[in-house]
Design a protein around this motif. Sequence first.
Motif, short mmCIF file in Angstrom:
data_model
loop_
_atom_site.label_atom_id
_atom_site.label_comp_id
_atom_site.label_asym_id
_atom_site.label_seq_id
_atom_site.Cartn_x
_atom_site.Cartn_y
_atom_site.Cartn_z
N ARG A 111 0.83 -1.20 0.00
CA ARG A 111 0.00 0.00 0.00
C ARG A 111 0.86 1.26 0.00
O ARG A 111 0.57 2.23 -0.71
CB ARG A 111 -0.90 0.00 1.24
N LEU A 115 1.07 4.07 -2.89
CA LEU A 115 0.78 5.45 -2.50
C LEU A 115 1.90 6.37 -2.94
O LEU A 115 1.65 7.49 -3.40
CB LEU A 115 0.59 5.53 -0.98
N VAL A 145 -7.57 11.47 -0.59
CA VAL A 145 -7.08 10.83 0.63
C VAL A 145 -6.85 11.91 1.67
O VAL A 145 -6.97 13.11 1.39
CB VAL A 145 -5.77 10.05 0.38
N GLU A 148 -2.83 13.16 6.22
CA GLU A 148 -1.99 12.22 6.96
C GLU A 148 -1.50 11.09 6.06
O GLU A 148 -0.36 10.64 6.17
CB GLU A 148 -2.77 11.64 8.15
N ASP A 149 -2.38 10.65 5.12
CA ASP A 149 -1.97 9.60 4.19
C ASP A 149 -0.84 10.09 3.29
O ASP A 149 0.11 9.35 3.01
CB ASP A 149 -3.15 9.16 3.32
N GLU A 152 2.32 10.25 5.26
CA GLU A 152 2.83 8.89 5.47
C GLU A 152 3.51 8.38 4.21
O GLU A 152 4.56 7.73 4.27
CB GLU A 152 1.69 7.97 5.87
#
Length: 254
Positions: A111, A115, A145, A148-149, A152
């Motif tokens: 993931r 991303l 999204v 925070e995504d 990250e």
Amino acid sequence: MTITTTRVPETASELLRDLAAAPEGPRRAALRDEAIRMWLPLAHHLAHRYTGRGEPDDDLLQTATLGLIKAIDRFDPTRGVEFAGFAVPTVLGEIRRHFRDRTWSVRVPRRMQELRLSISEASNALTQSLGRSPTVADIAAHLNVTEEDVLEGLEGARAYSARSLSTPVTEDGSTSLGDTLGETDHEMELAELRIALGPALQTLEERERTILSLRFFGNLTQSEIAAKIGVSQMHVSRLITKALAKLRTELSAG
């Protein structure tokens, strides 16, 4: 005598239909090679989309070509789908798998890898449309999204590449990155023991402390210690054993 001739396909689509219908043999192999040659520019075009992302162009072209070959081998013209519509996602999928599986210095979750690619593509697109570098909020809104995504994903992207320990860190090249890294100091493992040893020694009798000091700090033999303090060597051995047992008990209790 009957003379047979081999019909030559006139278009790429016709070539693929002939390939799908051809039985295994030299003709099928020749049709397959011709199909690969004919559609190779498409693979190269798709590979060039990913140039400048840290991967050698040759590796990208090889990966795209592998995706093209897979598309040709899997294509079924009877489904009524144009080959280009089938080949493009197949080739792009192969390129993305290449980035996901082979270009990360440290393995991170799939993931996170996907991303990172999405953030990179969004950043390029937004830079063109906004005329400036996009913010985290811009990218989050574009990808639907959370911020925070995105943060990250940016943090995880640090695992994408690594620096060699041989990389020079000074202008004259005399010092490498590896030279600046600390090493394990095995003396540190004994530091706590040494701190605890002082109070533990104070629990011994004076003669016991003297004998241990002569044995382990003065490096005297038991015979030399016996002559020095006026007792037998056997008595020195018993005193050393007794003193060490006391120290072990004291240190274990501490």
